[in-house]
Design an enzyme around this catalytic site. Structure first.
Site, PDB file in Angstrom:
ATOM      1  N   ASN A   1       7.933  -4.417  10.221  1.00  0.00           N
ATOM      2  CA  ASN A   1       7.978  -5.870  10.381  1.00  0.00           C
ATOM      3  C   ASN A   1       9.317  -6.435   9.937  1.00  0.00           C
ATOM      4  O   ASN A   1       9.742  -7.507  10.409  1.00  0.00           O
ATOM      5  CB  ASN A   1       6.852  -6.527   9.581  1.00  0.00           C
ATOM      6  CG  ASN A   1       5.475  -6.125  10.056  1.00  0.00           C
ATOM      7  OD1 ASN A   1       5.295  -5.694  11.191  1.00  0.00           O
ATOM      8  ND2 ASN A   1       4.490  -6.252   9.185  1.00  0.00           N
TER       9      ASN A   1
ATOM     10  N   THR B   1       2.272  -6.806  13.588  1.00  0.00           N
ATOM     11  CA  THR B   1       2.276  -5.356  13.795  1.00  0.00           C
ATOM     12  C   THR B   1       2.551  -4.966  15.237  1.00  0.00           C
ATOM     13  O   THR B   1       3.344  -4.056  15.512  1.00  0.00           O
ATOM     14  CB  THR B   1       0.952  -4.738  13.326  1.00  0.00           C
ATOM     15  OG1 THR B   1       0.775  -5.013  11.933  1.00  0.00           O
ATOM     16  CG2 THR B   1       0.942  -3.241  13.542  1.00  0.00           C
TER      17      THR B   1
ATOM     18  N   SER C   1       0.859  -1.184   0.000  1.00  0.00           N
ATOM     19  CA  SER C   1       0.000   0.000   0.000  1.00  0.00           C
ATOM     20  C   SER C   1       0.893   1.231   0.000  1.00  0.00           C
ATOM     21  O   SER C   1       1.969   1.225   0.601  1.00  0.00           O
ATOM     22  CB  SER C   1      -0.887   0.031   1.245  1.00  0.00           C
ATOM     23  OG  SER C   1      -1.833  -1.014   1.224  1.00  0.00           O
TER      24      SER C   1
ATOM     25  N   THR D   1      -6.328  -5.574   9.401  1.00  0.00           N
ATOM     26  CA  THR D   1      -7.433  -6.165  10.159  1.00  0.00           C
ATOM     27  C   THR D   1      -7.382  -5.815  11.634  1.00  0.00           C
ATOM     28  O   THR D   1      -8.304  -6.142  12.381  1.00  0.00           O
ATOM     29  CB  THR D   1      -7.423  -7.704  10.039  1.00  0.00           C
ATOM     30  OG1 THR D   1      -6.218  -8.218  10.617  1.00  0.00           O
ATOM     31  CG2 THR D   1      -7.525  -8.148   8.592  1.00  0.00           C
TER      32      THR D   1
ATOM     33  N   ALA E   1      -5.525  -7.026  14.004  1.00  0.00           N
ATOM     34  CA  ALA E   1      -5.197  -8.122  14.918  1.00  0.00           C
ATOM     35  C   ALA E   1      -3.839  -7.872  15.577  1.00  0.00           C
ATOM     36  O   ALA E   1      -2.840  -7.640  14.899  1.00  0.00           O
ATOM     37  CB  ALA E   1      -5.186  -9.450  14.177  1.00  0.00           C
TER      38      ALA E   1
ATOM     39  N   HIS F   1       2.361 -10.152   5.624  1.00  0.00           N
ATOM     40  CA  HIS F   1       3.106 -10.042   6.883  1.00  0.00           C
ATOM     41  C   HIS F   1       4.609 -10.179   6.638  1.00  0.00           C
ATOM     42  O   HIS F   1       5.301 -10.881   7.352  1.00  0.00           O
ATOM     43  CB  HIS F   1       2.648 -11.120   7.864  1.00  0.00           C
ATOM     44  CG  HIS F   1       1.244 -10.976   8.328  1.00  0.00           C
ATOM     45  ND1 HIS F   1       0.589 -11.964   9.046  1.00  0.00           N
ATOM     46  CD2 HIS F   1       0.353  -9.965   8.187  1.00  0.00           C
ATOM     47  CE1 HIS F   1      -0.652 -11.561   9.316  1.00  0.00           C
ATOM     48  NE2 HIS F   1      -0.806 -10.357   8.802  1.00  0.00           N
TER      49      HIS F   1
ATOM     50  N   MET G   1      -0.059   0.524   5.544  1.00  0.00           N
ATOM     51  CA  MET G   1      -0.982  -0.595   5.718  1.00  0.00           C
ATOM     52  C   MET G   1      -1.862  -0.407   6.948  1.00  0.00           C
ATOM     53  O   MET G   1      -2.900  -1.066   7.084  1.00  0.00           O
ATOM     54  CB  MET G   1      -0.205  -1.908   5.814  1.00  0.00           C
ATOM     55  CG  MET G   1      -1.035  -3.154   5.564  1.00  0.00           C
ATOM     56  SD  MET G   1      -1.694  -3.307   3.883  1.00  0.00           S
ATOM     57  CE  MET G   1      -0.215  -3.862   3.020  1.00  0.00           C
TER      58      MET G   1
ATOM     59  N   ASN H   1       0.244   5.107   0.809  1.00  0.00           N
ATOM     60  CA  ASN H   1      -0.656   6.160   1.268  1.00  0.00           C
ATOM     61  C   ASN H   1      -0.222   6.605   2.654  1.00  0.00           C
ATOM     62  O   ASN H   1       0.497   5.876   3.345  1.00  0.00           O
ATOM     63  CB  ASN H   1      -2.095   5.648   1.332  1.00  0.00           C
ATOM     64  CG  ASN H   1      -2.243   4.386   2.176  1.00  0.00           C
ATOM     65  OD1 ASN H   1      -2.115   3.273   1.665  1.00  0.00           O
ATOM     66  ND2 ASN H   1      -2.476   4.539   3.463  1.00  0.00           N
TER      67      ASN H   1
END
Length: 499
Positions: free
Chosen positions: A457, A469, A94, A105, A107, A423, A100, A96
């Protein structure tokens, strides 16, 4: 966007995802006069900057923000662009403000057993993880009222918990979300991490601003060279310290372009093999739930717009991690939910710990450039025999989990194409010594340099299976402590000169 106007900064951070934003926040909180520049090659999607796209209420506006994050080339999962690499075919990024962190999500499980980082004492790592949870606003109780969540965990626990220590048993997934009184949720993006720093004049956020290289003099950082992607203008910016947090593929790319090339740069690439399956809870369970609560499908949809997320933790004996997401909580479409009670369809995603090898790497070729003029990348990646064994074990575990939960939907569990986890880790990994097997020390300082940090990561050195993350933000917290000490020493010397 225009190029930054200040002649010099105490800190320049390249990449505005969760870890880059963590460095900004920690320096902002603990250095009352520091001037900080946060750069991103992608556009600003929202106000405040870094907002999670799920928090954008208008579907058309949300889709626009996702498309703007993809950049040129084939689209991957919403908000990402596929890189089109043969050996990691689902690799995607990504671009922006928020990285990410605008699409994830949420989590945030803690690493356990072999996922832990032996370079850092357990109590210290736990302190950093706690700080990371606060920065991301993590809670394990976001979906306590979700339909069937207790039943899902009861069935998973009966199968997986025997023989496990208490901290490695089935549990609600810790998530970076804030429950609202109406039952909906606000998802944490990097706006949450930045907090007040995003609105303070001491912190400048420059979008559509590409970092071309980090500038060093005799191994000491002096600044960066950046390019305004709207006008094409380039300029140098002086800085006392630079953090490169541009993801696990583009961080080593920028270091290579800058002439910073430790032997391990780009190596030890770790993508978690991902296996998915789906089941439907038995009709009698659905009927019993309806009889007890009196809720209908429409009412559930309004009260609990996202269904429960459960967690089967990694252990050394079972080197994979289960993320069990009910119906619309899953980012991967696993089944047609039409006419089905919300929460009754359960998606199972198992992530495997990779057999991490030096030859799994992203390689850069001098003289060949990508669309931004940076060294073109080629990814080398394969599954070892140990990986194939772990994948088969995980497929068996997913099958057993599905049988414990209900009626399988579709065929047997499926191994997704390599790169699907998003990931990616290890390409600027930390290590105990500058011995050719790591890029940075345990404080994320790049070997052989002064004033240069890496984040993301990609810093994680272990073979994790859990969502990374939280761990990478915790490592950024630790790195920021060393960076603050570096700035304090710099404050005692001559102030930085204009570029």
């Amino acid at each position: 966007m225009s190029l930054p106007v200040r002649p010099a900064y105490d800190l320049v951070v390249v990449g505005s995802g969760p870890t880059g934003s963590t460095y900004v926040r920690e320096v902002y909180d603990h250095h009352p006069t520091a001037r900080v520049l946060l750069l991103d090659a992608g556009p600003r999607l929202s106000d405040p900057p870094g907002l999670h796209v799920k928090n954008i209420q208008d579907p058309a506006e949300r889709a626009r923000a996702q498309r703007a994050s993809e950049g040129p080339g084939p689209a991957g999962r919403p908000g990402t662009r596929l890189l089109g690499t043969p050996e990691l075919p689902a690799a995607a990024v990504s671009t922006n403000v928020g990285g990410m962190g605008a699409h994830w999500t949420g989590a945030c499980p803690r690493p356990g057993d072999g996922e832990r980082i032996g370079l850092i004492a357990d109590d210290e790592l736990d302190t950093h993880l706690t700080r990371a949870e606060r920065l991301l606003n993590v809670t394990a109780h976001s979906f306590d009222q979700a339909p069937f969540a207790d039943e899902v965990r009861r069935r998973l626990s009966a199968h997986f918990d025997p023989g496990r220590p208490a901290h490695r048993r089935v549990a609600p997934m810790p998530l970076a979300v804030t429950p609202r009184p109406d039952g909906a949720h606000t998802w944490s993006g990097t706006d949450v991490v930045l907090g007040a720093a995003a609105r303070d004049e001491r912190v400048e956020i420059a979008d559509l601003c590409l970092c071309l290289r980090v500038v060093l003099d005799g191994g000491t950082v002096t600044g960066v060279v950046v390019k305004d992607l709207t006008t094409g203008e380039e300029r140098g910016i002086a800085a006392r310290a630079v953090v490169v947090a541009a993801d696990a593929l583009r961080t080593p790319q920028l270091l290579h372009a800058s002439g910073v090339r430790p032997a391990a740069l780009g190596r030890y690439l770790n993508d978690q093999p991902q296996i998915v399956h789906a089941v439907r809870l038995p009709d009698e369970v659905v009927a019993a739930h309806r009889a007890v609560t009196g809720r209908t499908r429409d009412e559930d949809g309004a009260i609990v717009p996202q269904s429960g997320v459960s967690w089967v933790p990694y252990t050394d004996a079972q080197p994979f991690h289960g993320q069990v997401m009910q119906l619309d909580a899953s980012p991967v479409p696993l089944a047609d939910g039409a006419g089905i009670e919300p929460g009754a369809v359960v998606g199972l995603g198992w992530f495997c710990a990779k057999d991490v090898k030096s030859d799994d790497r992203v390689e850069f070729t001098d003289g060949v450039t990508d669309a931004h003029g940076l060294p073109d990348m080629r990814i080398h990646y394969r599954y070892t025999d140990d990986d194939l064994t772990t994948i088969e074990q995980a497929k068996k575990a997913v099958t057993e989990a599905g049988a414990a939960l209900g009626v399988p939907l579709g065929d047997a569990p499926v191994l997704l194409p390599a790169g699907s986890s998003l990931h990616y880790q290890g390409t600027t990994r930390m290590g105990p010594a500058d011995d050719g097997t790591s890029v940075c020390d345990s404080h994320s300082r790049v070997w052989g340099t002064q004033g240069l940090w890496v984040a993301g990561n990609n810093v994680i050195p272990t073979a994790t299976a859990c969502n990374p993350t939280l761990t990478s933000v915790a490592l950024a917290v630790r790195g920021a402590r060393a960076l603050l000490a570096h700035l304090a020493r710099a404050d005692e010397r001559t102030p930085v000169s204009p570029a």
